[in-house]
Motif scaffolding. Structure first.
Motif, PDB file in Angstrom:
ATOM      1  N   LEU A  59       0.824  -1.207   0.000  1.00 52.10           N
ATOM      2  CA  LEU A  59       0.000   0.000   0.000  1.00 52.10           C
ATOM      3  C   LEU A  59       0.862   1.263   0.000  1.00 52.10           C
ATOM      4  O   LEU A  59       0.538   2.257  -0.658  1.00 52.10           O
ATOM      5  N   ALA A  60       1.974   1.210   0.731  1.00 51.02           N
ATOM      6  CA  ALA A  60       2.894   2.356   0.735  1.00 51.02           C
ATOM      7  C   ALA A  60       3.484   2.589  -0.652  1.00 51.02           C
ATOM      8  O   ALA A  60       3.645   3.740  -1.091  1.00 51.02           O
ATOM      9  N   CYS A  61       3.810   1.498  -1.354  1.00 51.55           N
ATOM     10  CA  CYS A  61       4.330   1.643  -2.727  1.00 51.55           C
ATOM     11  C   CYS A  61       3.293   2.304  -3.632  1.00 51.55           C
ATOM     12  O   CYS A  61       3.631   3.150  -4.464  1.00 51.55           O
ATOM     13  N   TYR A  62       2.027   1.910  -3.469  1.00 52.10           N
ATOM     14  CA  TYR A  62       0.966   2.506  -4.297  1.00 52.10           C
ATOM     15  C   TYR A  62       0.827   3.998  -4.012  1.00 52.10           C
ATOM     16  O   TYR A  62       0.807   4.825  -4.937  1.00 52.10           O
ATOM     17  N   TYR A  63       0.721   4.370  -2.733  1.00 48.72           N
ATOM     18  CA  TYR A  63       0.511   5.781  -2.388  1.00 48.72           C
ATOM     19  C   TYR A  63       1.729   6.632  -2.735  1.00 48.72           C
ATOM     20  O   TYR A  63       1.586   7.806  -3.102  1.00 48.72           O
ATOM     21  N   ARG A  64       2.909   6.050  -2.642  1.00 48.90           N
ATOM     22  CA  ARG A  64       4.106   6.784  -3.077  1.00 48.90           C
ATOM     23  C   ARG A  64       4.076   7.027  -4.583  1.00 48.90           C
ATOM     24  O   ARG A  64       4.445   8.094  -5.068  1.00 48.90           O
ATOM     25  N   LYS A  65       3.619   6.024  -5.332  1.00 51.99           N
ATOM     26  CA  LYS A  65       3.503   6.166  -6.784  1.00 51.99           C
ATOM     27  C   LYS A  65       2.477   7.238  -7.141  1.00 51.99           C
ATOM     28  O   LYS A  65       2.641   7.976  -8.128  1.00 51.99           O
ATOM     29  N   MET A  66       1.432   7.372  -6.344  1.00 49.43           N
ATOM     30  CA  MET A  66       0.388   8.355  -6.598  1.00 49.43           C
ATOM     31  C   MET A  66       0.735   9.736  -6.059  1.00 49.43           C
ATOM     32  O   MET A  66      -0.055  10.674  -6.188  1.00 49.43           O
ATOM     33  N   GLY A  67       1.917   9.881  -5.441  1.00 52.26           N
ATOM     34  CA  GLY A  67       2.340  11.175  -4.922  1.00 52.26           C
ATOM     35  C   GLY A  67       1.858  11.484  -3.524  1.00 52.26           C
ATOM     36  O   GLY A  67       2.112  12.588  -3.011  1.00 52.26           O
ATOM     37  N   LYS A  68       1.180  10.545  -2.858  1.00 54.10           N
ATOM     38  CA  LYS A  68       0.689  10.754  -1.491  1.00 54.10           C
ATOM     39  C   LYS A  68       1.737  10.190  -0.521  1.00 54.10           C
ATOM     40  O   LYS A  68       1.564   9.142   0.103  1.00 54.10           O
ATOM     41  N   THR A  69       2.835  10.936  -0.391  1.00 52.66           N
ATOM     42  CA  THR A  69       3.984  10.422   0.359  1.00 52.66           C
ATOM     43  C   THR A  69       3.712  10.333   1.854  1.00 52.66           C
ATOM     44  O   THR A  69       4.234   9.443   2.525  1.00 52.66           O
ATOM     45  N   ARG A  70       2.913  11.227   2.389  1.00 47.60           N
ATOM     46  CA  ARG A  70       2.647  11.185   3.837  1.00 47.60           C
ATOM     47  C   ARG A  70       1.795   9.970   4.201  1.00 47.60           C
ATOM     48  O   ARG A  70       2.007   9.343   5.251  1.00 47.60           O
ATOM     49  N   THR A  71       0.839   9.634   3.349  1.00 47.39           N
ATOM     50  CA  THR A  71       0.055   8.412   3.582  1.00 47.39           C
ATOM     51  C   THR A  71       0.949   7.181   3.468  1.00 47.39           C
ATOM     52  O   THR A  71       0.831   6.234   4.255  1.00 47.39           O
ATOM     53  N   ALA A  72       1.837   7.191   2.471  1.00 42.86           N
ATOM     54  CA  ALA A  72       2.786   6.086   2.323  1.00 42.86           C
ATOM     55  C   ALA A  72       3.672   5.955   3.559  1.00 42.86           C
ATOM     56  O   ALA A  72       3.958   4.839   4.028  1.00 42.86           O
ATOM     57  N   LEU A  73       4.108   7.087   4.114  1.00 49.09           N
ATOM     58  CA  LEU A  73       4.950   7.059   5.312  1.00 49.09           C
ATOM     59  C   LEU A  73       4.207   6.466   6.498  1.00 49.09           C
ATOM     60  O   LEU A  73       4.782   5.707   7.292  1.00 49.09           O
ATOM     61  N   GLN A  74       2.928   6.763   6.633  1.00 52.57           N
ATOM     62  CA  GLN A  74       2.137   6.207   7.737  1.00 52.57           C
ATOM     63  C   GLN A  74       2.035   4.684   7.637  1.00 52.57           C
ATOM     64  O   GLN A  74       2.185   3.974   8.641  1.00 52.57           O
ATOM     65  N   TYR A  75       1.798   4.161   6.436  1.00 55.62           N
ATOM     66  CA  TYR A  75       1.717   2.706   6.269  1.00 55.62           C
ATOM     67  C   TYR A  75       3.064   2.041   6.562  1.00 55.62           C
ATOM     68  O   TYR A  75       3.121   0.970   7.173  1.00 55.62           O
ATOM     69  N   LEU A  76       4.154   2.685   6.125  1.00 52.71           N
ATOM     70  CA  LEU A  76       5.476   2.110   6.383  1.00 52.71           C
ATOM     71  C   LEU A  76       5.813   2.121   7.865  1.00 52.71           C
ATOM     72  O   LEU A  76       6.436   1.184   8.384  1.00 52.71           O
ATOM     73  N   GLN A  77       5.415   3.155   8.567  1.00 51.87           N
ATOM     74  CA  GLN A  77       5.667   3.212  10.012  1.00 51.87           C
ATOM     75  C   GLN A  77       4.880   2.128  10.739  1.00 51.87           C
ATOM     76  O   GLN A  77       5.378   1.525  11.702  1.00 51.87           O
ATOM     77  N   GLN A  78       3.639   1.863  10.290  1.00 54.93           N
ATOM     78  CA  GLN A  78       2.873   0.762  10.891  1.00 54.93           C
ATOM     79  C   GLN A  78       3.546  -0.581  10.620  1.00 54.93           C
ATOM     80  O   GLN A  78       3.642  -1.430  11.523  1.00 54.93           O
ATOM     81  N   ALA A  79       3.999  -0.772   9.377  1.00 56.38           N
ATOM     82  CA  ALA A  79       4.676  -2.030   9.045  1.00 56.38           C
ATOM     83  C   ALA A  79       5.960  -2.203   9.854  1.00 56.38           C
ATOM     84  O   ALA A  79       6.266  -3.303  10.330  1.00 56.38           O
ATOM     85  N   LEU A  80       6.694  -1.108  10.042  1.00 57.29           N
ATOM     86  CA  LEU A  80       7.949  -1.181  10.809  1.00 57.29           C
ATOM     87  C   LEU A  80       7.686  -1.515  12.269  1.00 57.29           C
ATOM     88  O   LEU A  80       8.396  -2.332  12.868  1.00 57.29           O
ATOM     89  N   SER A  81       6.649  -0.912  12.853  1.00 59.70           N
ATOM     90  CA  SER A  81       6.344  -1.190  14.260  1.00 59.70           C
ATOM     91  C   SER A  81       5.932  -2.648  14.465  1.00 59.70           C
ATOM     92  O   SER A  81       6.254  -3.258  15.494  1.00 59.70           O
ATOM     93  N   ILE A  82       5.233  -3.228  13.492  1.00 58.60           N
ATOM     94  CA  ILE A  82       4.856  -4.650  13.589  1.00 58.60           C
ATOM     95  C   ILE A  82       6.075  -5.540  13.427  1.00 58.60           C
ATOM     96  O   ILE A  82       6.287  -6.490  14.183  1.00 58.60           O
TER      97      ILE A  82
END
Length: 379
Positions: A94-117
């Motif tokens: 999902l982070a890859c998709y939102y980064r591709k769409m230019g929504k970098t802050r949303t992508a960062l939120q998904y990556l932070q959730q994945a990292l915490s898990i």
């Protein structure tokens, strides 16, 4: 409905993935209604469905079919309620998709959730990929100091993973020397399976090597952003040498690295003439040290006494100015009031004298003058 419900897998082999996904969804819905949320078969089907949705989402993303991509990935995100072990993979995609769409802050939120898990897992294999994606997202947000720290972690973990896999191969050969030298002693099925597993392991190692090349490339880019030209050149050279070993000749990243090295070679003479200055690889730490030194100097006893003296002198000057202004304002008010009262008294005296002398010819004029004076009262 039996536990061993058959699903038409031929649709998947024929490329009819959408129909296979619908069959899985219908089967999961029926089993959930009949057997509840603890049904083992339903959980296995959810696991297959989530992996398949993630796979199809990435394929759609590569084909730039963004609507279909987000549809697959949102279904996969819902499926992770029953398959929590696939949350990291789904959030990463999902982070890859939102980064591709230019929504970098949303992508960062998904990556932070994945990292915490992933950090809570005992054995983690996705951390290098998460750190790599975090580097790309933070770089787009112009947070290059944080990005370079994440790419360092990604490279270290990838190198560790590849070293472990390299050291495991000789051990396997020593454990089973006769099986590899004399495959006839094995059954044909076992031999085919061992060859397949060896090929899959080699393919996986090549994929991880290619990701390491990408990580080296990103590290060189971040060093360029931080004006570390000499270090970035060495990193790009290492990335090119590694790409020549693990990437095909027509690979796009390999051509990109070759162009970067050509650019550096044309600018080599200019770089040699410049004075080589060592810069901190983590400027944020250096900046914090300078800030702490500045804070220490500002709270030293001499600085505190000097600052208190300046503040006291400013207060005294303000108080003097206020008294001066107050005195002047009182003086001006007193003068105006005095002139008004004197004018009223003088006019009243004239009226009284005229009345005593019975000279009332000027009386209307004097009353008008008195009214005019009373209108200028300052209160």
């Amino acid at each position: 409905m039996s536990d061993t419900e058959n699903i038409d897998i031929t649709n998947l082999s024929e490329g009819k993935v959408e129909k296979y996904i619908q069959q899985l969804e219908n089967s999961i819905l029926k089993r959930t209604t009949m057997y509840g949320l603890n049904d083992v078969t339903m959980m296995k089907q959810n696991h297959i469905l989530c992996k398949l949705l993630n796979q199809q989402g990435l394929i759609a993303l590569q084909k730039q079919n963004y609507e279909q991509c987000i549809e697959y990935l949102r279904k996969a995100e819902l499926a992770t309620i029953y398959v929590p072990e696939l949350k990291v993979q789904t959030f990463n995609n999902l982070a890859c998709y939102y980064r591709k769409m230019g929504k970098t802050r949303t992508a960062l939120q998904y990556l932070q959730q994945a990292l915490s898990i992933e950090l809570q897992q005992k054995q983690s294999t996705s951390l290098p990929d998460i750190y790599l994606n975090l580097c790309a997202v933070l770089s787009q947000l112009e947070r290059h100091e944080e990005a370079i720290q994440h790419i360092y972690l990604s490279i270290i973990m990838l190198q560790h993973e590849l070293l472990i896999s390299t050291f495991q191969k000789p051990e396997q050969r020593q454990d089973q020397p006769n099986e590899q030298l004399f495959p006839s002693r094995q059954s044909s099925v076992q031999y085919v399976n061992s060859v397949k597993s060896h090929c899959n392991e080699t393919k996986k190692q090549q994929e991880r090597m290619s990701i390491l090349v990408v990580a080296y490339h990103n590290l060189g880019v971040e060093m360029e952003h931080l004006k570390l030209q000499f270090e970035s050149k060495k990193i790009f050279q290492s990335a090119l040498l590694l790409s020549e070993q693990c990437l095909p000749q027509e690979h796009q990243l390999r051509h990109t690295l070759e162009e970067i090295i050509k650019k550096y070679n044309t600018e080599q003479q200019q770089l040699v003439n410049e004075q080589l200055t060592l810069k901190p690889l983590l400027p944020k730490v250096h900046q914090k040290n300078s800030e702490l030194k500045q804070i220490y100097n500002s709270v030293s006893p001499k600085q505190i006494i000097k600052r208190n003296t300046q503040l006291q002198s400013m207060k005294n000057n303000q108080y003097k100015n206020f008294k001066f202004m107050k005195k002047n304002s009182y003086t001006e008010t007193y003068r105006l009031e005095r002139d008004r009262i004197m004018s009223i008294n003088a006019t009243t005296d004239v009226i009284i004298k005229n009345q005593e002398n019975k000279d009332i010819s000027n009386l209307p004029f004097l009353k008008t003058a008195l009214d005019t004076v009373n209108q200028t009262t300052i209160f």
